[in-house]
Design a protein around this motif. Structure first.
Motif, PDB file in Angstrom:
ATOM      1  N   GLU A   1     -60.037 -53.734  20.987  1.00  0.00           N
ATOM      2  CA  GLU A   1     -59.023 -54.737  20.641  1.00  0.00           C
ATOM      3  C   GLU A   1     -58.319 -54.351  19.351  1.00  0.00           C
ATOM      4  OE1 GLU A   1     -58.743 -59.496  19.442  1.00  0.00           O
ATOM      5  OE2 GLU A   1     -60.598 -58.687  20.307  1.00  0.00           O
ATOM      6  N   SER A   2     -59.093 -53.892  18.346  1.00  0.00           N
ATOM      7  CA  SER A   2     -58.528 -53.462  17.073  1.00  0.00           C
ATOM      8  C   SER A   2     -57.617 -52.255  17.254  1.00  0.00           C
ATOM      9  CB  SER A   2     -59.653 -53.126  16.103  1.00  0.00           C
ATOM     10  OG  SER A   2     -59.156 -52.569  14.911  1.00  0.00           O
ATOM     11  N   VAL A   3     -58.056 -51.279  18.084  1.00  0.00           N
ATOM     12  CA  VAL A   3     -57.254 -50.065  18.313  1.00  0.00           C
ATOM     13  C   VAL A   3     -55.912 -50.421  18.921  1.00  0.00           C
ATOM     14  CG1 VAL A   3     -57.116 -47.964  19.716  1.00  0.00           C
ATOM     15  CG2 VAL A   3     -59.226 -48.497  18.484  1.00  0.00           C
ATOM     16  N   MET A   4     -55.900 -51.258  19.962  1.00  0.00           N
ATOM     17  CA  MET A   4     -54.646 -51.609  20.624  1.00  0.00           C
ATOM     18  C   MET A   4     -53.721 -52.382  19.689  1.00  0.00           C
ATOM     19  SD  MET A   4     -55.049 -50.002  23.289  1.00  0.00           S
ATOM     20  CE  MET A   4     -53.391 -50.398  23.787  1.00  0.00           C
ATOM     21  N   LEU A   5     -54.284 -53.313  18.885  1.00  0.00           N
ATOM     22  CA  LEU A   5     -53.460 -54.071  17.939  1.00  0.00           C
ATOM     23  C   LEU A   5     -52.820 -53.141  16.910  1.00  0.00           C
ATOM     24  CD1 LEU A   5     -55.653 -57.256  17.330  1.00  0.00           C
ATOM     25  CD2 LEU A   5     -53.342 -57.192  18.307  1.00  0.00           C
TER      26      LEU A   5
ATOM     27  N   ALA B   1     -38.395 -56.364  21.008  1.00  0.00           N
ATOM     28  CA  ALA B   1     -38.996 -55.118  21.495  1.00  0.00           C
ATOM     29  C   ALA B   1     -39.101 -55.096  23.013  1.00  0.00           C
ATOM     30  CB  ALA B   1     -40.379 -54.949  20.885  1.00  0.00           C
ATOM     31  N   ASP B   2     -38.867 -53.891  23.581  1.00  0.00           N
ATOM     32  CA  ASP B   2     -38.981 -53.681  25.038  1.00  0.00           C
ATOM     33  C   ASP B   2     -40.321 -52.989  25.300  1.00  0.00           C
ATOM     34  OD1 ASP B   2     -38.654 -53.280  27.715  1.00  0.00           O
ATOM     35  OD2 ASP B   2     -37.231 -51.616  27.503  1.00  0.00           O
ATOM     36  N   ILE B   3     -41.228 -53.712  25.947  1.00  0.00           N
ATOM     37  CA  ILE B   3     -42.576 -53.183  26.191  1.00  0.00           C
ATOM     38  C   ILE B   3     -42.731 -52.858  27.673  1.00  0.00           C
ATOM     39  CG2 ILE B   3     -45.043 -53.531  25.865  1.00  0.00           C
ATOM     40  CD1 ILE B   3     -43.543 -53.737  23.273  1.00  0.00           C
ATOM     41  N   ARG B   4     -43.115 -51.596  27.938  1.00  0.00           N
ATOM     42  CA  ARG B   4     -43.399 -51.192  29.329  1.00  0.00           C
ATOM     43  C   ARG B   4     -44.878 -50.793  29.434  1.00  0.00           C
ATOM     44  NH1 ARG B   4     -39.847 -46.593  31.343  1.00  0.00           N
ATOM     45  NH2 ARG B   4     -39.925 -45.931  29.153  1.00  0.00           N
TER      46      ARG B   4
ATOM     47  N   ILE C   1     -50.011 -50.762  18.698  1.00  0.00           N
ATOM     48  CA  ILE C   1     -48.800 -51.458  19.143  1.00  0.00           C
ATOM     49  C   ILE C   1     -48.083 -52.090  17.955  1.00  0.00           C
ATOM     50  CG2 ILE C   1     -47.931 -53.348  20.570  1.00  0.00           C
ATOM     51  CD1 ILE C   1     -50.208 -52.753  22.548  1.00  0.00           C
ATOM     52  N   SER C   2     -48.844 -52.667  16.980  1.00  0.00           N
ATOM     53  CA  SER C   2     -48.189 -53.282  15.811  1.00  0.00           C
ATOM     54  C   SER C   2     -47.468 -52.228  14.977  1.00  0.00           C
ATOM     55  CB  SER C   2     -49.216 -54.031  14.959  1.00  0.00           C
ATOM     56  OG  SER C   2     -50.179 -53.115  14.443  1.00  0.00           O
ATOM     57  N   ASN C   3     -48.048 -51.005  14.869  1.00  0.00           N
ATOM     58  CA  ASN C   3     -47.367 -49.922  14.142  1.00  0.00           C
ATOM     59  C   ASN C   3     -46.080 -49.532  14.847  1.00  0.00           C
ATOM     60  OD1 ASN C   3     -49.212 -49.748  12.095  1.00  0.00           O
ATOM     61  ND2 ASN C   3     -50.277 -47.939  12.887  1.00  0.00           N
ATOM     62  N   ALA C   4     -46.124 -49.488  16.213  1.00  0.00           N
ATOM     63  CA  ALA C   4     -44.912 -49.135  16.960  1.00  0.00           C
ATOM     64  C   ALA C   4     -43.804 -50.152  16.722  1.00  0.00           C
ATOM     65  CB  ALA C   4     -45.243 -49.029  18.455  1.00  0.00           C
ATOM     66  N   ILE C   5     -44.172 -51.447  16.582  1.00  0.00           N
ATOM     67  CA  ILE C   5     -43.164 -52.483  16.306  1.00  0.00           C
ATOM     68  C   ILE C   5     -42.692 -52.378  14.863  1.00  0.00           C
ATOM     69  CG2 ILE C   5     -42.794 -54.978  16.150  1.00  0.00           C
ATOM     70  CD1 ILE C   5     -44.916 -55.255  18.395  1.00  0.00           C
TER      71      ILE C   5
ATOM     72  N   SER D   1     -50.055 -60.352  23.565  1.00  0.00           N
ATOM     73  CA  SER D   1     -50.050 -61.801  23.372  1.00  0.00           C
ATOM     74  C   SER D   1     -50.195 -62.146  21.895  1.00  0.00           C
ATOM     75  CB  SER D   1     -51.171 -62.424  24.196  1.00  0.00           C
ATOM     76  OG  SER D   1     -51.261 -63.811  23.952  1.00  0.00           O
ATOM     77  N   ILE D   2     -51.092 -61.448  21.216  1.00  0.00           N
ATOM     78  CA  ILE D   2     -51.301 -61.700  19.782  1.00  0.00           C
ATOM     79  C   ILE D   2     -50.053 -61.331  18.978  1.00  0.00           C
ATOM     80  CG2 ILE D   2     -52.675 -60.979  17.777  1.00  0.00           C
ATOM     81  CD1 ILE D   2     -55.023 -60.583  19.735  1.00  0.00           C
ATOM     82  N   LEU D   3     -49.365 -60.271  19.403  1.00  0.00           N
ATOM     83  CA  LEU D   3     -48.181 -59.785  18.668  1.00  0.00           C
ATOM     84  C   LEU D   3     -46.879 -60.334  19.233  1.00  0.00           C
ATOM     85  CD1 LEU D   3     -49.312 -56.049  18.385  1.00  0.00           C
ATOM     86  CD2 LEU D   3     -49.381 -57.773  16.572  1.00  0.00           C
ATOM     87  N   SER D   4     -46.941 -61.394  20.015  1.00  0.00           N
ATOM     88  CA  SER D   4     -45.748 -61.903  20.717  1.00  0.00           C
ATOM     89  C   SER D   4     -44.643 -62.324  19.739  1.00  0.00           C
ATOM     90  CB  SER D   4     -46.139 -63.080  21.610  1.00  0.00           C
ATOM     91  OG  SER D   4     -46.735 -64.126  20.838  1.00  0.00           O
ATOM     92  N   GLU D   5     -45.030 -62.912  18.577  1.00  0.00           N
ATOM     93  CA  GLU D   5     -44.008 -63.361  17.613  1.00  0.00           C
ATOM     94  C   GLU D   5     -43.250 -62.152  17.062  1.00  0.00           C
ATOM     95  OE1 GLU D   5     -43.623 -65.917  13.459  1.00  0.00           O
ATOM     96  OE2 GLU D   5     -45.541 -65.851  14.515  1.00  0.00           O
ATOM     97  N   GLN D   6     -43.968 -61.085  16.697  1.00  0.00           N
ATOM     98  CA  GLN D   6     -43.311 -59.882  16.159  1.00  0.00           C
ATOM     99  C   GLN D   6     -42.446 -59.221  17.228  1.00  0.00           C
ATOM    100  OE1 GLN D   6     -46.061 -57.207  14.207  1.00  0.00           O
ATOM    101  NE2 GLN D   6     -47.427 -58.915  13.670  1.00  0.00           N
TER     102      GLN D   6
END
Length: 809
Positions: free
Chosen positions: A707-711, A687-690, A714-718, A676-681
């Protein structure tokens, strides 16, 4: 008238000389025949009685000498400790030889090999000789081993030279054959001390025959071999050596020759006939006297202290009080309840004779002084219990008994005595002559006491060891000994250790059993010392860590016993575990400190160096425009320094925060929050997220950190997706017995781990030309995960994407 009748009778005989001569001759022959027959029978009976007396006395001496050897061998066996090693041999052996004049040497023969001989001088040739490998010695050694009793081999040729008789007694430890204790007797010593050479050799001779001789051995001890078979002889068996003691008469028809002179010289002469009759009547008494003298000689010169006692009055008194023929338990109970009766019986025993050894044993002034004493003064009232055994034998009609007792030594002290009570042949009914053989065993008892005390000290030392001392039989692996610590450490009683088959094997922890048994059998069969560590299940179900120090005992190169000490390592293992955990923590903290130190020194030095350079340029600037440019550059560097300090402060906070709050977190919720936080990116990159994370998945983690770990992941993957295709990101949850994992994988540009594996999670480490890369995200992510006890791993190849896997605690 009577005178006339006598005259007529005389005349009638006088007138008929041939008839009278015939009648007188016939009458004389009849009388002489009757007398000759009686004389022959008496002579034969006297000879037989004399031979049996001599044979009995010598047989008793031989048996007593062999029993003394048996006692010596038992004393030698008692010097062997629990490790199978003889102790105090050089101290005890001289005393045993001194106390037993029959023995010339003593030997220790572990496993059939002669290792110790006393005296050593003259017997060196025997040391190291294996009797079980000798064709000559092996059969009789095996006979002793099979019977489990002492057996006397020989006479045989000795390794050290000469001929000898060897008595071997098999010794067992923990029901396993240890070897032999042996005594060596020179034949001449045996003959001299037992009276075999002290008889009247003009009339009799002895022969000792080996009933089952072996190849290379003499069957007969004396010269002449089986000549006795053609003579009148009497025999007795000596089973301890497989010997037959034979006493033979020199002349088989000596009794007939004793009658011939009577027949030849007694015919026709009444005076000679009377003289011969008188001689025939007196000869038995003379023969009995001579026999008694020979017996007296053997009795007095016996190496064993002998007493001749009269128990006839004792038997009569026991008959009066109704004890003859009663059961042993009744007799013992009656005499126990009536000690005065025992004293009465003691006073009724008459000492008939004592030999020279008795005088040495009891130190009286004269033989008469010793014989004048009562048994009470010699035995002492405290030994009445032992005298009851003799009274029991009298009441039950037993011809022989053995016992240990005590006697006064004539100096106010006492001596320990081995007593053998034997009724002489011919006196079984009256008990008028009883031979009591007494052997001084005081020194032997003292040696046994010393050995017993030594064994008790060793057992006491073993019980003080802070571990389980154990021994097992190699053949069946069952425990044969454990000390008292076994029950204290494991809770199982010692009886269960010893009686339960495969006790040790069955109580090894199932996870350690296969490896432990494999190591154990591998090393035991090779007969090497080794150590093994395993868990052992206690009686209460708890587990104890054991370190087992094992040693293999071999005999003839083959493993026979396995011994060891089990040490309880539970507390030390726990301490080691905590120490290792602390060491790991210190090492990890040290690595972090070194890394942080490097980062601080590197990054701050870069910024301060830039500031210094700008300050120098400002000093050298000539125009205000140049100074403004320098100030702008200084602002940029200052902002960069501030960002660096902010990042370093965050890392310090993560590493120093030891009181982080951990909560149960729903993994799916935090993945969706990050999306949700990274929805704009995600929208910009298409991006296709599964997400393959069940809504029930939970972890114990700090909410802010997760929360920091997941951000970050996922942000690095994008951010590091390829330019040719849209990003494909896959978040997968896995849960098994091994633990919980969460992986984030992408199809991005990837990382060359061959070059950068050590740097991937380093601070300010970047691996692309992306201007947004600062090299701080993965560093912080790794620190946050490890702060919560987890780990993070990476799999990646250039152009093939990247996969990060988190393993939760």
């Amino acid at each position: 008238m009577m005178r006339k009748n006598r005259r007529n009778a005389f005349d009638w005989f006088a007138k008929r000389p041939r008839t009278s001569g015939g009648l007188v001759s016939a009458l004389s022959l009849i009388v002489l025949t009757v007398i000759a027959i009686q004389r022959y029978q008496m002579a034969r009976a006297d000879e037989q009685r004399e031979m049996y007396q001599i044979l009995d006395a010598t047989h008793n001496n031989l048996e007593q000498a062999l029993k003394n050897c048996y006692a010596t061998s038992i004393t030698l066996a008692m010097t062997i400790n629990d490790q199978g090693i003889p102790e105090h041999f050089d101290e005890i052996a001289p005393k045993l030889l001194q106390s037993n004049p029959v023995i010339n040497a003593v030997e220790m023969v572990p496993g059939g090999v002669i290792t110790q001989v006393y005296p050593t001088i003259g017997n060196e040739g025997a040391i190291g000789f294996n009797i079980l490998e000798s064709e000559q010695l092996r059969p009789e050694a095996l006979r002793s081993l099979k019977s489990g009793k002492m057996y006397f081999a020989g006479p045989l040729e000795l390794q050290q030279g000469g001929s000898g008789i060897v008595g071997r007694m098999p010794v067992y430890q923990n029901r396993q054959f240890w070897g032999f204790t042996a005594v060596l007797i020179h034949p001449e010593t045996l003959y001299r001390t037992t009276g075999l050479t002290s008889i009247d050799e003009s009339r009799y001779f002895f022969q000792l025959r080996k009933t089952q001789s072996q190849p290379g051995q003499k069957k007969y001890f004396f010269e002449g071999d089986d000549q006795y078979k053609n003579k009148y002889h009497v025999t007795k068996m000596i089973p301890d050596g497989g010997w037959e003691l034979i006493l033979a008469a020199r002349e088989s028809h000596a009794a007939i020759w004793a009658v011939v002179p009577v027949v030849l010289f007694g015919i026709g002469l009444s005076i000679i006939l009377g003289f011969l009759i008188n001689m025939l009547l007196s000869r038995p008494a003379e023969a009995a006297r001579q026999s008694e003298e020979r017996f007296e000689s053997l009795f007095n010169n016996s190496p064993v202290a002998l007493w001749e006692e009269d128990f006839s009055l004792v038997k009569e008194y026991l008959q009066q009080i109704g004890l003859i023929g009663q059961r042993p338990d009744y007799i013992e109970k009656f005499l126990g309840e009536n000690p005065d009766e025992v004293e009465k019986c003691l006073s009724l025993v008459t000492i008939i004779n004592v030999n020279n050894e008795c005088l040495k044993l009891h130190y009286p002034k004269t033989r008469e002084e010793l014989m004048s004493k009562s048994l009470t003064s010699i035995m002492g009232s405290q030994t009445n219990e032992d005298f009851v055994n003799q009274l029991n034998a009298v009441a039950m009609g037993l011809p022989k008994i053995n016992m240990d007792t005590r006697m006064s030594d004539g100096k106010g002290g006492h001596r320990e005595i081995f007593l053998q009570w034997t009724v002489m042949a011919g006196y079984e009914e009256s008990l008028g002559r009883v031979i009591v053989a007494t052997e001084d065993i005081t020194e032997r008892k003292e040696a046994q006491r010393l050995v017993s005390e030594s064994q008790h000290r060793i057992e006491g030392l073993i019980d003080t060891i802070d571990g389980i001392v154990w021994e097992s039989d190699f053949a069946n692996d069952n425990i044969s000994f454990v000390n008292a610590k076994a029950e204290e450490i494991t809770g199982y009683p010692i009886d269960q250790w010893l009686s339960e088959p495969n006790f040790w094997t069955n109580h090894i922890h199932p996870d350690d059993r296969e490896k432990t048994l494999r190591t154990y059998h591998h090393n035991v069969t090779r007969a090497v010392q080794f150590e093994i560590e395993y868990r052992f299940i206690k009686k209460d179900g708890r587990t104890v860590w054991i370190k087992d120090y094992v040693n293999v005992i071999t005999e003839s190169g083959r493993p026979m016993y396995v011994r060891g000490i089990m040490m309880d390592r539970t507390k030390s293992m726990e301490a080691d575990r905590k120490l290792n955990e602390s060491l790991k923590l210190v090492i990890e903290q040290n690595k972090r400190l070194q890394n942080f130190s490097y980062i601080v020194s590197h990054n701050l030095r870069s910024h301060t160096s830039n500031i210094q350079s700008i300050a120098s340029l400002m000093d050298a600037a000539d125009s205000p425009e140049e100074k403004r440019q320098m100030i702008g550059m200084l602002r940029t560097v200052s902002a960069s320094l501030n960002e660096t300090m902010t990042n370093l402060n965050e890392v310090v906070n993560i590493q120093n925060n030891i009181s982080l709050v951990a909560e149960k977190l729903n993994v799916r919720h935090y993945v969706e929050m990050a999306l949700s936080i990274l929805s704009e990116q995600i929208a910009i990159k298409s991006a296709d997220i599964r997400i393959d994370v069940p809504r029930s998945a939970e972890i114990l983690f700090n909410p802010a950190y997760f929360e920091s770990v997941m951000l970050n992941l996922i942000s690095n993957a994008i951010r590091y997706s390829g330019t040719e295709s849209a990003p494909e990101i896959h978040v997968i949850w896995s849960e098994s017995d091994a633990g919980k994992t969460l992986s984030v994988s992408d199809n991005g540009i990837g990382i060359d781990l061959v070059k950068n594996a050590e740097k991937i999670f380093g601070m300010y480490q970047t691996f692309s030309n992306n201007p947004e890369s600062k090299g701080i995200g993965l560093f912080i992510t790794k620190n946050q995960i490890e702060a919560m006890g987890g780990t993070i791993e990476v799999e990646s190849e250039p152009g093939q994407g990247t996969k990060f896997t988190i393993r939760f605690k």
